[in-house]
Design a protein around this motif. Sequence first.
Motif, short mmCIF file in Angstrom:
data_model
loop_
_atom_site.label_atom_id
_atom_site.label_comp_id
_atom_site.label_asym_id
_atom_site.label_seq_id
_atom_site.Cartn_x
_atom_site.Cartn_y
_atom_site.Cartn_z
N UNK A 194 4.25 11.31 -1.16
CA UNK A 194 3.97 9.88 -1.33
C UNK A 194 4.87 9.08 -0.39
N UNK A 195 4.27 8.11 0.29
CA UNK A 195 5.06 7.20 1.12
C UNK A 195 4.64 5.77 0.81
N UNK A 196 5.55 5.03 0.20
CA UNK A 196 5.33 3.62 -0.11
C UNK A 196 5.74 2.78 1.10
N UNK A 199 -0.12 0.01 -4.09
CA UNK A 199 1.03 0.77 -4.59
C UNK A 199 1.05 0.84 -6.11
N UNK A 200 0.70 -0.24 -6.78
CA UNK A 200 0.75 -0.23 -8.25
C UNK A 200 -0.30 0.69 -8.86
N UNK A 201 -1.28 1.14 -8.08
CA UNK A 201 -2.34 2.01 -8.57
C UNK A 201 -2.16 3.48 -8.15
N UNK A 202 -1.01 3.82 -7.60
CA UNK A 202 -0.78 5.18 -7.13
C UNK A 202 -0.75 6.14 -8.32
N UNK A 204 0.83 -1.20 0.00
CA UNK A 204 0.00 0.00 0.00
C UNK A 204 0.86 1.26 0.00
N UNK A 205 0.28 2.31 -0.52
CA UNK A 205 0.91 3.62 -0.55
C UNK A 205 -0.03 4.63 0.08
N UNK A 206 0.53 5.54 0.86
CA UNK A 206 -0.21 6.66 1.43
C UNK A 206 0.31 7.91 0.76
#
Length: 121
Positions: free
Chosen positions: A53-55, A43-46, A10-12
């Motif tokens: 961005x924080x992965x 993450x792949x959909x960011x 996930x990415x925030x």
Amino acid sequence: MHLKKIPYDLTVCKVNDIHVIDLTKNFYFIGKTDEEISFVCNTKDTPLQTIAREDGWKGFRLEGILEFSLIGILSKISNILADNQISIFALSTYNTDYVLVKATDFDLAMQCLEEAGYSIE
């Protein structure tokens, strides 16, 4: 209580415009206030156009529908993780709560919660 792992990274992030978000994806969370638009996604959909961005996040959900009258569920989980020096990023929807931790802490987080009596899928 039963916890279910979210099976992807996930990415925030923060975005300037909600229109850069692909709403056809199957997992995302949008928080919009008068100060920012926060976005959590696979993450792949960011989106390419992020402000910040924080992965490197992994997550789990509390299985089942949680009634609004329930007290302390997220607090108990966050205290267990805090006692083990694991910080969280918490999200709540109408039905349930989601907890994200850094991927480097995820296995330890699952171990701590399992030792505290949570079942994990």
